[in-house]
Design an enzyme around this catalytic site. Structure first.
Site, PDB file in Angstrom:
ATOM      1  N   GLU A  98       0.899  -1.160   0.000  1.00 41.72           N
ATOM      2  CA  GLU A  98       0.000   0.000   0.000  1.00 41.72           C
ATOM      3  C   GLU A  98       0.929   1.199   0.000  1.00 41.72           C
ATOM      4  O   GLU A  98       1.737   1.373   0.904  1.00 41.72           O
ATOM      5  CB  GLU A  98      -0.882  -0.090   1.255  1.00 41.72           C
ATOM      6  CG  GLU A  98      -2.030   0.863   1.275  1.00 41.72           C
ATOM      7  CD  GLU A  98      -1.734   2.011   2.196  1.00 41.72           C
ATOM      8  OE1 GLU A  98      -1.319   3.050   1.652  1.00 41.72           O
ATOM      9  OE2 GLU A  98      -1.905   1.874   3.404  1.00 41.72           O
ATOM     10  N   CYS A 115      -1.522   8.376   4.379  1.00 42.92           N
ATOM     11  CA  CYS A 115      -1.610   7.995   2.957  1.00 42.92           C
ATOM     12  C   CYS A 115      -2.879   8.539   2.319  1.00 42.92           C
ATOM     13  O   CYS A 115      -2.974   8.608   1.102  1.00 42.92           O
ATOM     14  CB  CYS A 115      -1.530   6.488   2.815  1.00 42.92           C
ATOM     15  SG  CYS A 115      -2.568   5.617   3.963  1.00 42.92           S
TER      16      CYS A 115
END
Ligand code: NAP
Length: 526
Positions: free
Chosen positions: A263, A300
């Site tokens: 990720e 993120c």
């Protein structure tokens, strides 16, 4: 000893390489010395994990659930010791440490519930039809089984929830995979404390030796050796595109390629429609100023790209956002390397032609504190210059002023894959933007209506991932119970004797789980 935990490892060999963590708030190194794992230790951890897998994969869901709940209990028992070390290694406040701990505990218990109930294995049964013409049908049954030892890379920006006992580890252990954590060097102390909790829990609940290991590293070599190790069967990673992609490439080049669920970066586009800006400018300016600076922008899901159509509404919003963000007190970043990268990437963006700065905190700040900034650029320049599409990890956002809706749609279509995409719209306004919505859904893993992308709820319907480079495999989530699917594969049994089948597939359905039997969803026995 259960597991292999290299706390304060002081063995000889490569372990001579030492390092310390850093307190960014005080701008000093922390005292404790950490020793990097040796090649011998890496091999030992993997072979213990391989041995442990033989037993662990067959341990009942209920017993594994006791292990996960015990990990949660042992982490809580670390109490303030854990909170203090966490804060000293990250510069993050106590409230964040406690919140992240709560999330970590919640994830462990969530997986414990999932596996003690048991239906997650997707048991599917098609019973034999011996008299079928022209070819009789065999009895075929299928369920998910664990892959084998998994390597988890701790994330710098989530020392608890995406690190040692974080989502990847909890999901892999729940699936029946032993875990070797490659600890993030920026928070080795937090990692070692959590690792000690996992080892205690493994001992208390009778888990096999090697079910969990924590390896320290001072550079990329330990991670490289782990990913290349033939007995490692999958990798979980959270971090930069560069790091995730390097590990993905390494794993693909192995003689036996393995999956890397990475990720990675995302700039999380937010589309600002004109009526919404006109009617809610003040509120949106304040909300987005907070979202961009939340956690010093070290998420993120940070909204790094705002897109709107040129006009008074957008200009007024930019002014409002800029005024609001400057009022926010700058905060500390995780590590001098992270603030160094922030300043470098911010300056790189600022040096691109066509970029205007509308807010840049210019008062004195303490060392390791980040100055937040807002910039603007026109749609044509943004389309041409892909440097402007890159993540600036920190409290930075760029507003793209598009000529018209066609240019807006074209920009969205040309963005790299993203974790999230947000639409800010007045009621019904969005109806005239169907092309934009379609383009957005095609590029992201989660679409948000009238909200902010920061804040990832941990629940079954959450998708935390997205098209590359947001993640290496957009079919899976790194958050929520379905993240367990990354660590399993389906296995079919054909005409297998009932008493040799796993309990999940036996005629009697001893676990009383939900199964798909001859195309009917049922909990019944056969
Ligand atoms: P990173 O550089 O991607 O590193 C993450 C982990 O992967 C570290 O343990 C690192 O090991 C390892 N690693 C990196 N490159 C590798 C390689 N080529 N081979 C093997 N292992 C490798 O991320 P970071 O240290 O957390 O932060 C650096 C930058 O990444 C940040 O400034 C930010 O730009 C970005 N980042 C983005 C997100 C996001 O969510 N978008 C999250 C975190 C970081 P070592 O540390 O031992 O070298």
């Amino acid at each position: 000893m259960t597991g292999k935990n290299y706390i304060g490892n002081r063995q000889s060999g490569l372990g001579d390489r030492t390092y310390k963590t850093f307190n960014p708030k005080m701008n000093i190194e922390n005292d404790h010395v950490y020793y990097e794992a040796t090649t011998q230790e890496i091999n030992e951890a993997v072979s213990l994990a391989t041995e442990a897998f033989k037993e662990f994969k067959n341990i009942s869901g209920e017993k594994k659930a006791r292990f996960l709940n015990a990990i949660a209990d042992e982490i809580l028992a670390l109490d303030n010791q854990l909170v203090n070390v966490y804060c000293s290694e990250t510069g993050l406040p106590e409230g964040r440490a406690k919140g992240e701990r709560g999330r970590t505990i919640g994830q462990l218990r969530m997986f414990a519930d999932l596996i003690s109930e048991g239906s997650w294995v997707e048991a599917t049964i098609d019973t034999a039809i011996p008299d079928r013409e022209p070819i009789p049908r065999s009895d075929i049954r299928k369920m998910m089984v664990p892959l084998g030892p998994v390597v988890v890379f701790g994330a710098s920006n989530f020392p608890l929830a995406y690190s040692t006992a974080g989502g990847d580890t909890a999901a892999a252990l729940a699936a029946g995979c032993p875990v070797i954590v490659k600890s993030h060097p920026m928070h080795a102390g937090t990692g070692e404390l959590v690792a000690s909790a996992i080892i205690k829990a493994a001992e208390k609940t009778g888990m096999p030796n090697g079910v969990f290991s924590n390896l320290n590293s001072a550079g990329i070599e330990v991670g490289v050796q782990l990913v290349e190790h033939p007995e490692v069967k999958a990798v979980g990673f959270t971090g930069s595109i560069r790091g995730g992609r390097a590990l993905y490439d390494l794993a693909s080049k192995r003689e036996e390629p393995i999956p890397v669920f990475a990720e990675m970066g995302s700039i999380n586009p937010v589309i600002l429609l004109p009526n919404a800006l006109k009617n809610r400018r003040d509120q949106l300016g304040a909300t987005y100023a907070k979202s961009i600076t939340l956690g010093t922008g070290q998420f993120c899901t940070n909204p790094g790209l705002l897109l709107g159509i040129k006009g008074e509404e957008l200009s007024d919003f930019v002014k409002q956002l800029s005024d609001e963000i400057i009022k926010i007190e700058p905060s500390c970043m995780l590590h001098p390397n992270i603030i160094g990268a922030y300043e470098k990437n911010k300056n790189k963006a600022l040096s691109q032609s066509g970029l205007a700065v509308t807010a840049d905190y210019d008062s004195e700040v303490q060392t390791n504190y980040a100055r937040q900034a807002i910039t603007t650029v026109d749609g044509g320049t943004f389309l041409q210059n892909t440097t402007l599409h890159q993540e600036v990890f920190g409290p930075f956002s760029m507003v793209v002023q598009c000529d018209d809706v066609n240019q807006l749609e074209s920009i969205i279509s040309q963005l790299e894959g993203q974790l999230t995409g947000t639409i800010i719209s007045d009621e019904n306004e969005v109806n005239t933007y169907s092309g934009v919505i379609d383009a957005l859904q095609n590029r992201v893993g989660r679409v948000i209506f009238n909200g902010v992308p920061t804040g990832v709820e941990v629940c079954p319907s959450m998708l935390h991932g997205g098209p590359y480079p947001a993640s290496t495999d957009s079919r899976f989530s790194a958050v929520g119970i379905h993240s367990i699917k990354r660590w399993v594969r389906p296995l079919s049994f054909q005409d297998w004797p009932n008493d040799l089948l796993p309990d999940e597939l036996k005629n009697e359905n001893p676990l009383a789980i939900a199964r798909l039997v001859n195309n009917e969803q049922t909990n019944r026995k056969l």
